[in-house]
Design a protein around this motif. Structure first.
Motif, short mmCIF file in Angstrom:
data_model
loop_
_atom_site.label_atom_id
_atom_site.label_comp_id
_atom_site.label_asym_id
_atom_site.label_seq_id
_atom_site.Cartn_x
_atom_site.Cartn_y
_atom_site.Cartn_z
N THR A 51 0.58 -1.10 0.18
CA THR A 51 0.05 -0.26 0.00
C THR A 51 0.65 1.43 0.11
OG1 THR A 51 -1.90 -0.92 0.80
CG2 THR A 51 -1.75 1.37 1.21
N GLN A 52 1.92 1.26 0.77
CA GLN A 52 2.86 2.39 0.94
C GLN A 52 3.46 2.58 -0.37
OE1 GLN A 52 5.23 1.54 4.27
NE2 GLN A 52 3.69 2.51 5.58
N GLU A 53 3.96 1.57 -1.02
CA GLU A 53 4.73 1.75 -2.31
C GLU A 53 3.76 2.39 -3.48
OE1 GLU A 53 6.50 -2.09 -3.42
OE2 GLU A 53 7.31 -2.45 -1.59
N LEU A 54 2.70 1.62 -3.54
CA LEU A 54 1.43 2.26 -4.32
C LEU A 54 1.13 3.53 -4.16
CD1 LEU A 54 -0.32 1.41 -6.73
CD2 LEU A 54 -2.03 0.75 -5.05
N VAL A 55 0.99 4.14 -3.20
CA VAL A 55 0.28 5.50 -2.84
C VAL A 55 1.75 6.49 -3.13
CG1 VAL A 55 0.03 6.87 -0.88
CG2 VAL A 55 -1.12 4.75 -1.06
N GLU A 56 2.98 5.97 -3.03
CA GLU A 56 3.99 6.89 -3.37
C GLU A 56 4.16 7.03 -4.70
OE1 GLU A 56 6.06 8.87 -1.50
OE2 GLU A 56 4.83 8.04 0.21
N ARG A 57 4.02 6.04 -5.47
CA ARG A 57 4.02 6.04 -7.03
C ARG A 57 2.80 6.86 -7.51
NH1 ARG A 57 5.64 0.46 -6.65
NH2 ARG A 57 3.49 0.02 -7.69
N LEU A 58 1.74 6.81 -6.95
CA LEU A 58 0.48 7.41 -7.42
C LEU A 58 0.51 8.93 -7.20
CD1 LEU A 58 -2.49 5.30 -6.22
CD2 LEU A 58 -1.80 5.66 -8.73
N ARG A 59 1.23 9.31 -5.97
CA ARG A 59 1.41 10.57 -5.85
C ARG A 59 2.46 11.35 -6.57
NH1 ARG A 59 1.32 11.86 0.80
NH2 ARG A 59 1.27 13.92 -0.10
N GLU A 60 3.22 10.64 -7.00
CA GLU A 60 4.37 11.19 -7.82
C GLU A 60 3.86 11.29 -9.15
OE1 GLU A 60 8.90 9.78 -9.09
OE2 GLU A 60 8.18 9.38 -7.22
N ARG A 61 3.22 10.22 -9.62
CA ARG A 61 2.57 10.28 -11.03
C ARG A 61 1.59 11.54 -11.32
NH1 ARG A 61 2.04 4.72 -14.35
NH2 ARG A 61 2.18 6.25 -15.99
N VAL A 62 0.53 11.28 -10.34
CA VAL A 62 -0.51 12.49 -10.35
C VAL A 62 0.14 13.81 -10.29
CG1 VAL A 62 -2.31 13.36 -9.19
CG2 VAL A 62 -2.20 10.78 -9.45
N GLU A 79 -0.31 0.91 -12.43
CA GLU A 79 0.21 0.77 -11.14
C GLU A 79 -0.18 -0.59 -10.44
OE1 GLU A 79 2.65 2.33 -10.02
OE2 GLU A 79 2.69 3.99 -11.63
N LEU A 80 -1.51 -0.95 -10.66
CA LEU A 80 -1.84 -2.05 -10.12
C LEU A 80 -1.44 -3.36 -10.83
CD1 LEU A 80 -5.74 -1.34 -9.45
CD2 LEU A 80 -4.09 -1.52 -7.95
N LEU A 81 -1.05 -3.14 -11.98
CA LEU A 81 -0.61 -4.11 -12.77
C LEU A 81 1.08 -4.38 -12.44
CD1 LEU A 81 -1.55 -4.17 -16.29
CD2 LEU A 81 -1.90 -6.09 -14.84
N ALA A 82 1.42 -3.30 -12.08
CA ALA A 82 2.68 -3.44 -11.57
C ALA A 82 3.00 -4.07 -10.12
CB ALA A 82 3.64 -2.06 -11.30
#
Length: 410
Positions: A156-167, A185-188
């Motif tokens: 969860t922490q990994e996904l949120v960090e990547r989403l914040r950066e990309r958004v 991101e979910l596929l990754a």
């Protein structure tokens, strides 16, 4: 004078006696006169137990069609004749071997069912990411949504960090852009590069079947999964032998044998309460002698907290390996148990080398994040998923189809 009185008294008594006899006789005759009427009325209704008459007194036979002796059958014979066709039909209608549905595209075919129960995760994330201002509170909600879906803390922490950066880089966010971003991101996170093949092929020129051991906790649908997996393999053109090594429950062996009969697979079983390792050994031996392609061994469900039973599971694997190597150890987990399933998985992995996960009841839970969590916990891929109660509702896990079901519109 006294003599005259005595004679008169005697005469009176005699006269009274004679009168009584006359009256009694008349009453008797009157009763007898009434009797023929009663008899006549009785004669009008034939008695059930009338005795047969002979000679001139014999009654004429009833009118109607007559049957010869040959045409008249005894009641037992007629009943037997009526039952004979049913028995013959049952004998003729021996259990037909079914042709299971092909495995190719099973998850795609069931995508609608999957999305109906799973897309609450995707919808929740898309709704949050579509807000005009993504502040800290919003990102906390995103984290909560992922944790509620059993994705796990680390992923969860990994996904949120990547989403914040990309958004942040993306700037303007249209619904389609957000959907594409979330899908990537979910596929990754789920992983597209993992080997999700159920290994039943034997490498080299070794003349032996592939051996698959199916393990898990009570109530996860382990025996049913073994039967459904047999259907998957038969649909792929493989011959299968089933080993009913769950000797603690006679019903489990019966159930597995029923699954096998439906697809023409032999089932090897032992006495109730017998040694499961012995049954597993015999199953591999008979599978080798019959030149079968695959041997599936269903082990007894056991609680991960029962040390003795877990040790016995290790013994089953060791005994089987005296006959042939175990090519695949599949752990069956109930997707609805969420994080509790991870504790179970951890203990099983310590006893036998888990090579793949089967997630059952995935259609009955909105917590699809367990796919990510269990893969991270064990370091092994989810290879099969159960999507319903149907015989052909066990499907190979396809990450793309799974993620599409999470984020699809509708």
């Amino acid at each position: 004078m006294e003599i005259v009185i005595l004679v008169v008294v005697i005469a009176v008594v005699a006269l009274a006696a004679i009168s009584g006899l006359v009256v009694s006789g008349r009453r008797k005759k009157a009763a007898e006169a009434e009797q023929p009427d009663t008899a006549a009325s009785t004669a009008e209704t034939p008695a059930r137990t009338a005795e047969p008459k002979v000679g001139e007194e014999a009654e004429a036979p009833p009118e109607g069609a007559r049957r010869t002796v040959e045409e008249v059958g005894l009641p037992e014979t007629e009943e037997a004749a009526a039952e004979a066709p049913a028995t013959a039909a049952e004998a003729a209608a021996a259990p037909e071997v079914e042709t299971p549905a092909p495995t190719a595209g099973r998850l795609v075919r069931l995508r609608d069912r999957l999305s109906r129960s799973q897309n609450s995760l995707g919808k929740g994330l898309l709704t949050l990411l579509s807000r005009e201002h993504l502040d800290e509170d919003t990102w906390e909600e995103v984290e909560d949504t992922l944790l509620t879906a059993d994705v796990g803390v680390g992923p969860t922490q990994e996904l949120v960090e990547r989403l914040r950066e990309r958004v942040k880089v993306l700037g303007t966010r249209t619904p389609e852009e957000l959907r594409g971003l979330l899908r990537e991101e979910l596929l990754a996170l789920v992983g597209t590069d993992l080997d999700r093949t159920v290994h039943t092929e034997v490498e080299g020129a070794v003349d032996r079947p592939g051996v698959v051991l199916v393990v898990g906790v009570n109530g996860t649908g382990k025996t049913t999964t073994t039967g459904k997996l047999a259907r998957v393999l038969v649909a792929d053109g493989k011959s299968v032998v089933l080993g009913a090594a769950d000797t603690f429950r006679a019903a489990a062996a019966d159930q597995l044998e029923t699954w096998g009969t439906r697809v023409g697979a032999r089932t090897v079983r032992g006495p109730e309460g017998g040694d499961p390792a012995s049954v597993a050994f015999d199953a591999v031996k008979q599978g080798t002698e019959a030149s079968a392609d695959v041997v599936l061994i269903d082990t007894a469900g056991r609680l991960h907290t029962k040390t003795g039973l877990m040790d016995e599971l290790g013994k089953v694997k060791r005994v089987v390996e005296k006959q042939a190597p175990v090519d695949e150890v599949l752990l069956v987990l109930d997707a609805t148990t969420g994080q509790n399933g991870l504790v179970q998985a951890r203990v099983f992995a310590e006893v036998v080398d888990i090579t793949g996960i089967v997630l059952t009841k995935l259609d009955g839970t909105a917590k699809g994040g367990i796919v990510v969590a269990v893969q991270r916990e064990l370091g092994v891929p989810v290879k099969l998923v159960g999507l319903g109660e149907g015989a052909d509702d066990l499907a190979p896990f396809e990450p793309e189809a799974f993620v599409d079901a999470l984020v699809q519109e509708g």
